[in-house]
Scaffold this active site. Structure first.
Site, short mmCIF file in Angstrom:
data_model
loop_
_atom_site.label_atom_id
_atom_site.label_comp_id
_atom_site.label_asym_id
_atom_site.label_seq_id
_atom_site.Cartn_x
_atom_site.Cartn_y
_atom_site.Cartn_z
N SER A 1 -94.16 111.91 -69.97
CA SER A 1 -95.32 112.24 -70.82
C SER A 1 -95.33 113.74 -71.01
O SER A 1 -94.78 114.47 -70.17
CB SER A 1 -96.60 111.82 -70.08
OG SER A 1 -97.73 112.39 -70.70
N TYR B 1 -101.96 111.64 -62.59
CA TYR B 1 -101.05 111.15 -63.64
C TYR B 1 -99.99 112.21 -63.94
O TYR B 1 -98.79 111.94 -63.95
CB TYR B 1 -101.85 110.82 -64.90
CG TYR B 1 -101.02 110.35 -66.07
CD1 TYR B 1 -100.45 109.08 -66.07
CD2 TYR B 1 -100.82 111.16 -67.18
CE1 TYR B 1 -99.69 108.64 -67.15
CE2 TYR B 1 -100.07 110.73 -68.26
CZ TYR B 1 -99.50 109.46 -68.25
OH TYR B 1 -98.74 109.03 -69.32
#
Ligand SMILES: NC(=O)c1ccc[n+]([C@@H]2O[C@H](COP(=O)([O-])OP(=O)(O)OC[C@H]3O[C@@H](n4cnc5c(N)ncnc54)[C@H](OP(=O)(O)O)[C@@H]3O)[C@@H](O)[C@H]2O)c1
Length: 263
Positions: free
Chosen positions: A142, A155
């Site tokens: 990501s 995350y």
């Protein structure tokens, strides 16, 4: 340039979103598929959508946060003689909570699913990897794996960890190639399953997510980059600018990121 025809591709998180779109597009390119995810019904739906001539599609439900479940997946592969040419480590969950509002269990869960699940799976595939002429490992990270971002501490940490682990691995083995997919905002249900501070699901689509790149376009760009053997590919819209701003103008990045809506 890799031709996908006749290749065997293992995809984790194949029951929805980017994993599902990759499966459908790979099936059209005549790749054999092993679809992995927790929900057997979702995997079956993707299998039915992807069915094509001269390709085999296996489904194997497995929970990446559970090592016994990964052991069963690898036993299934051994029994069925499935030796993937490409392993797409795509499964993941996100987060929508500030650092100190997130229970420690939330940090642990994000690391278990996003990081340790992929690490354990790859180690269980040791013999297959060492015996293979070439295996291509594709890691879905990501842009939050390139820098810190509000409401995403665990995350972001899990995605940073994937970079460190798999980049090191790529440097160690001549028969293992690694491609990092680095999506920005892609229109999938990832925000619905994102964890709040108490571990419950956020349960809705973020406006930012809803305005993201289509999942089909994301999968198409990812497959082109994998075929070319690219080491890293950023996929998204204008949000990708943040990666360049972070690299070249770090102070500006900090000013902007504090103001950007994280939902
Ligand atoms: N969408 C974006 O904007 C975006 C941006 C950057 C990175 N990414 C990354 O892209 C990847 C795919 O996400 P997506 O956007 O396609 O969202 P998604 O549709 O929610 O896909 C996530 C997949 O992961 C699977 N999964 C979750 N927990 C699992 C577990 N414990 N064991 C096995 N599988 C599990 C889910 O399947 P089951 O529920 O059936 O297990 C689901 O199919 C993720 O790694 C995400 O971090 C997405």
């Amino acid at each position: 340039m890799v031709n996908y025809e006749g290749k065997t591709v293992l995809i984790t998180g194949a029951g929805s979103g980017i994993g599902e779109a990759l499966a459908c597009q790979l099936a059209k390119k005549k790749a054999h598929l092993l679809l992995v995810g927790r929900d057997a019904e979702k995997l079956e739906r993707v299998r039915v959508k992807s069915v094509g001539e001269n390709i085999r599609i296996w489904i194997c439900p497995a929970d990446l946060s559970d090592t016994d479940s990964i052991d069963s997946l690898v036993s299934f592969m051994e029994t069925e003689c499935i030796r993937p040419d490409i392993v797409i480590l795509n499964a993941g969950i996100s987060q929508r909570a500030k650092t100190l509002d997130s229970d420690f269990e939330v940090d642990r869960r994000l690391m278990d699913v996003n990081y340790f699940g992929s690490v354990y799976l790859v180690k269980k595939l040791k013999k297959m990897l060492l015996d293979s002429e070439m295996t291509h490992i594709v890691v879905n990270t990501s842009i939050a794996g390139l820098f810190g971002f509000p409401m995403r501490s665990a995350y972001s940490a899990s995605k940073h960890a994937l970079f460190g682990f798999f980049e090191s691995m790529a440097l160690e083995y001549d028969n293992i190639r690694v491609t990092f997919l680095v999506p920005g905002r892609i229109r999938t249900g990832i925000s619905s399953s994102a964890l709040l501070g108490d571990g419950s699901a956020y349960g809705r689509m973020d406006p930012g997510q809803a305005a993201g790149l289509s999942v089909e376009e994301c999968a198409s760009r990812a497959l082109k980059a994998i075929a070319k053997g690219r080491r890293k590919v950023l996929i998204g819209k204008s949000e990708l600018l943040m990666a360049y701003i972070y690299k070249w103008f770090p102070s500006l990045y900090f000013r902007l990121s504090k103001r950007i809506s994280a939902v």
